[in-house]
Design a protein around this motif. Structure first.
Motif, PDB file in Angstrom:
ATOM      1  N   GLY A 210       0.819  -1.209   0.000  1.00 40.07           N
ATOM      2  CA  GLY A 210       0.000   0.000   0.000  1.00 40.07           C
ATOM      3  C   GLY A 210       0.852   1.257   0.000  1.00 40.07           C
ATOM      4  O   GLY A 210       0.546   2.247  -0.685  1.00 40.07           O
TER       5      GLY A 210
ATOM      6  N   ILE B 293       1.119   4.758  -2.512  1.00 41.08           N
ATOM      7  CA  ILE B 293       1.229   6.150  -2.073  1.00 41.08           C
ATOM      8  C   ILE B 293       2.523   6.770  -2.606  1.00 41.08           C
ATOM      9  O   ILE B 293       2.573   7.965  -2.935  1.00 41.08           O
TER      10      ILE B 293
ATOM     11  N   CYS C  10      -3.489   6.010 -11.603  1.00 38.18           N
ATOM     12  CA  CYS C  10      -4.056   4.670 -11.412  1.00 38.18           C
ATOM     13  C   CYS C  10      -3.519   3.691 -12.459  1.00 38.18           C
ATOM     14  O   CYS C  10      -3.379   2.499 -12.184  1.00 38.18           O
TER      15      CYS C  10
ATOM     16  N   CYS D 285      -6.688   1.439  -7.656  1.00 38.31           N
ATOM     17  CA  CYS D 285      -6.915   2.602  -6.786  1.00 38.31           C
ATOM     18  C   CYS D 285      -5.604   3.256  -6.356  1.00 38.31           C
ATOM     19  O   CYS D 285      -4.680   2.586  -5.908  1.00 38.31           O
TER      20      CYS D 285
ATOM     21  N   GLN E  58      -5.470   5.416  -3.876  1.00 44.51           N
ATOM     22  CA  GLN E  58      -5.596   5.384  -2.408  1.00 44.51           C
ATOM     23  C   GLN E  58      -5.393   6.725  -1.692  1.00 44.51           C
ATOM     24  O   GLN E  58      -5.592   6.789  -0.482  1.00 44.51           O
ATOM     25  N   ARG E  59      -5.001   7.771  -2.405  1.00 40.04           N
ATOM     26  CA  ARG E  59      -4.796   9.054  -1.720  1.00 40.04           C
ATOM     27  C   ARG E  59      -5.930  10.040  -1.988  1.00 40.04           C
ATOM     28  O   ARG E  59      -5.922  11.153  -1.460  1.00 40.04           O
TER      29      ARG E  59
ATOM     30  N   SER F  62      -6.632   9.636   5.456  1.00 41.73           N
ATOM     31  CA  SER F  62      -7.539   8.497   5.295  1.00 41.73           C
ATOM     32  C   SER F  62      -8.926   8.963   5.710  1.00 41.73           C
ATOM     33  O   SER F  62      -9.143   9.348   6.865  1.00 41.73           O
TER      34      SER F  62
ATOM     35  N   THR G  86      -9.924   2.363   3.657  1.00 46.19           N
ATOM     36  CA  THR G  86      -8.688   2.067   2.930  1.00 46.19           C
ATOM     37  C   THR G  86      -7.541   2.943   3.418  1.00 46.19           C
ATOM     38  O   THR G  86      -7.758   4.108   3.751  1.00 46.19           O
ATOM     39  N   ASN G  87      -6.347   2.404   3.447  1.00 44.75           N
ATOM     40  CA  ASN G  87      -5.050   3.081   3.625  1.00 44.75           C
ATOM     41  C   ASN G  87      -4.749   3.579   5.039  1.00 44.75           C
ATOM     42  O   ASN G  87      -3.703   4.196   5.274  1.00 44.75           O
TER      43      ASN G  87
ATOM     44  N   ASP H 177      -2.751  -3.310  -0.661  1.00 48.64           N
ATOM     45  CA  ASP H 177      -3.893  -2.570  -0.104  1.00 48.64           C
ATOM     46  C   ASP H 177      -4.033  -2.959   1.363  1.00 48.64           C
ATOM     47  O   ASP H 177      -3.575  -4.027   1.787  1.00 48.64           O
TER      48      ASP H 177
ATOM     49  N   GLU I 181      -7.273  -2.672   4.307  1.00 50.19           N
ATOM     50  CA  GLU I 181      -8.619  -2.240   4.709  1.00 50.19           C
ATOM     51  C   GLU I 181      -8.743  -2.371   6.220  1.00 50.19           C
ATOM     52  O   GLU I 181      -8.184  -3.291   6.820  1.00 50.19           O
TER      53      GLU I 181
ATOM     54  N   CYS J 131     -10.627   7.374 -11.468  1.00 51.46           N
ATOM     55  CA  CYS J 131     -10.101   6.070 -11.045  1.00 51.46           C
ATOM     56  C   CYS J 131     -10.687   4.922 -11.857  1.00 51.46           C
ATOM     57  O   CYS J 131      -9.963   4.076 -12.377  1.00 51.46           O
TER      58      CYS J 131
END
Length: 514
Positions: free
Chosen positions: A35, A39, A90, A96, A98-99, A143, A187-188, A247, A249, A296
């Motif tokens: 993950g 980022i 992406c 994803c 993620q940010r 997040s 997420t993240n 990832d 969660e 995305c």
């Protein structure tokens, strides 16, 4: 602007509060690195000349150059650049980025805190802008924690048998608040700097304790991150960029957590008048996040289309009509969803705070199409790949002294393609379609940012069907004239009217009882 190393070194200084199964781990746990590598792309591209036109913005607060993932959209161009940046980044991570969630939450807060202050004379916007300046200066990763556990889905927050099923304020003090509850499906969080906590739904007058928004460092006292990491399969012999991504969660537990006033942006418990803005904030975040999704999801569709086209070529069937038809559906979905987001930006409006807000119906139309098509897209990929993506022998088999040469021999398909590249293709699709993280990505494609049912509800709440019916009334001779009809831009502000009606009903009920 900061670098990935700056970000990673910050994480290493945070307290271990991540729970993976029975273990309590820090940010150096290797299961979180996938993950973090995603980022990393958001930092690296801000320092890459090929992406700086999209990844760098100018702060409306300080005038400094900042990472666009910390920026508040000031105009139509900002929305369009954010959408395209999301799409292109992406591509680089296979899904994803993620940010986006953190900055989507901050854009929503920039709208709501300003209007809250203008209506009620509070100081939440001042708090928010001070926090935002800190967030931008340090190039932080946020997040967004929105989804509550919810308990009994047929009951409102204040009606739950267990009142903690929605995160709530249990005490308001002079110096801050104390909150208790849980946010799920987030997420993240284990590799974010900050948790930005917002309501997940409309709150009625009796739900005032649940009308709360705030931000805290992710390792704050009383915060527990119950984490499920997932990653693509990292091979020993077949290294690839995709294999390095992952990832995480999280269930975020707030176990009677104190939040200082300067980090509180909404508090219906301390001031019931603020409760009206909970639903407004919940939908405004969802709105911004769904607009991010129009960047995305086209990228995800294009990743799937790319893999489908490649495996069709390697299987030697790329010119057949049924393959062309299926790939055209993937491309068509990507372009339609992206077009909805672009049109939403073109029809955006400026909020009183100065923040640019996209059109709500177009954003939701694009996100709904994306959610409805996600399993169909994976079906097409599986169809063109064949069953081998689920039955392929383990990677070591192809590099074993005893079996390697034979195994590789039977990977041969298209005579123009080396067997090792065929193996790489099938292993890559195996990772995207049937690995641990593949299941996460597919469900996220349906529910991330809100399921198609939620987009339907939002669209139907905003669309004026009476004016729409006037077209048929004119065409069918029921009305003699047809006034020019152009649907106006709509935003989540309508949620405030819903609360006011609820308050009026509550007052009427009280008057009748008296």
């Amino acid at each position: 602007m900061k670098t990935f190393d700056d970000y990673y070194n910050r994480l290493l200084k945070m307290k271990p509060n991540i729970y993976i199964g029975k273990e309590v781990v820090g940010r150096d746990d290797p299961r979180l690195r996938g993950g973090m590598n995603i980022i990393k792309v958001t930092f690296d591209c801000a320092h890459d000349e090929d992406y700086q036109d999209l990844c760098i913005a100018k702060s409306h607060l300080t005038g400094k150059e900042i990472n666009r993932f910390t920026h508040i959209h000031q105009n139509e161009e900002d929305l369009l650049k954010k959408q395209l940046m999301t799409r292109l980044l992406c591509h680089r991570v296979g899904g994803c980025i993620q940010r986006c969630m953190g900055i989507d939450a901050l854009n929503a807060l920039s709208v709501i805190t300003y209007e809250l202050d203008q209506a009620l004379g509070t100081d939440h916007y001042e708090r928010f802008t001070k926090y935002l300046e800190y967030f931008q200066e340090n190039d932080l990763v946020g997040s967004a924690a929105q989804t509550d556990a919810k308990g009994d889905r047929l009951k409102r927050p204040h009606e739950q048998v267990d009142p903690d099923q929605y995160l709530r304020v249990i005490e308001t003090r002079e110096d801050g608040i104390v909150v208790r509850g849980c946010k799920i499906n987030i997420t993240n969080s284990p590799y974010a700097d900050e948790l930005i906590v917002i309501p997940c739904r409309y709150m009625g007058p009796d739900d005032k304790d649940y009308a709360v928004a705030f931000a805290l460092p992710a390792d704050w006292d009383g915060v527990k991150l119950l984490t499920r990491p997932a990653s693509f399969r990292l091979g020993e012999h077949l290294d690839s960029p995709a294999a390095k991504f992952g990832d995480a969660e999280t269930f975020i537990i707030f176990d009677d957590v104190f939040v200082p006033n300067e980090r509180v942006f909404l508090n219906g418990h301390g001031d019931p008048r603020q409760t009206a803005y909970a639903g407004f904030l919940a939908l405004m975040f969802a709105h911004y996040h769904r607009h991010s999704y129009t960047g995305c999801k086209p990228a995800v569709s294009e990743v799937i289309a790319s893999a489908a086209a490649l495996v069709a070529e390697y299987n030697g069937i790329e010119k057949t009509s049924h393959v062309q038809d299926k790939i055209s559906h993937l491309i068509g979905t990507a372009e339609l969803v992206f077009a909805a987001g672009e049109s939403s930006a073109k029809h955006s409006e400026k909020a009183p705070s100065g923040t640019q807000v996209p059109d709500e119906i177009l954003t939701n139309a694009g996100r709904r199409l994306a959610g409805e098509m996600i399993y169909e897209e994976y079906k097409i990929l599986a169809d063109l790949s064949g069953g081998l993506i689920a039955t392929l022998p383990f990677e070591d088999t192809f590099f074993s002294e005893e079996t390697g040469e034979l195994a590789m021999k039977y990977m041969q398909r298209n005579p123009r393609v080396k067997p090792e590249n065929v193996l790489r293709c099938f292993k890559g699709i195996e990772a995207f379609a049937v690995s641990d993280i593949a299941g996460v990505l597919q469900v996220a494609g349906l529910h991330g940012g809100g399921s198609p049912a939620m987009e339907t509800i939002t669209m139907m709440m905003r669309y004026d069907l009476e004016k729409l019916k006037d077209i048929s009334k004119y065409l069918f001779g029921i009305k003699p004239k047809l006034k020019r009809y152009e649907r106006p831009t709509v935003t989540p502000r309508k949620q405030l009217e819903k609360f006011r009606k609820a308050m009026q009903g509550k007052k009427l009920e009280k008057d009748l009882c008296n």
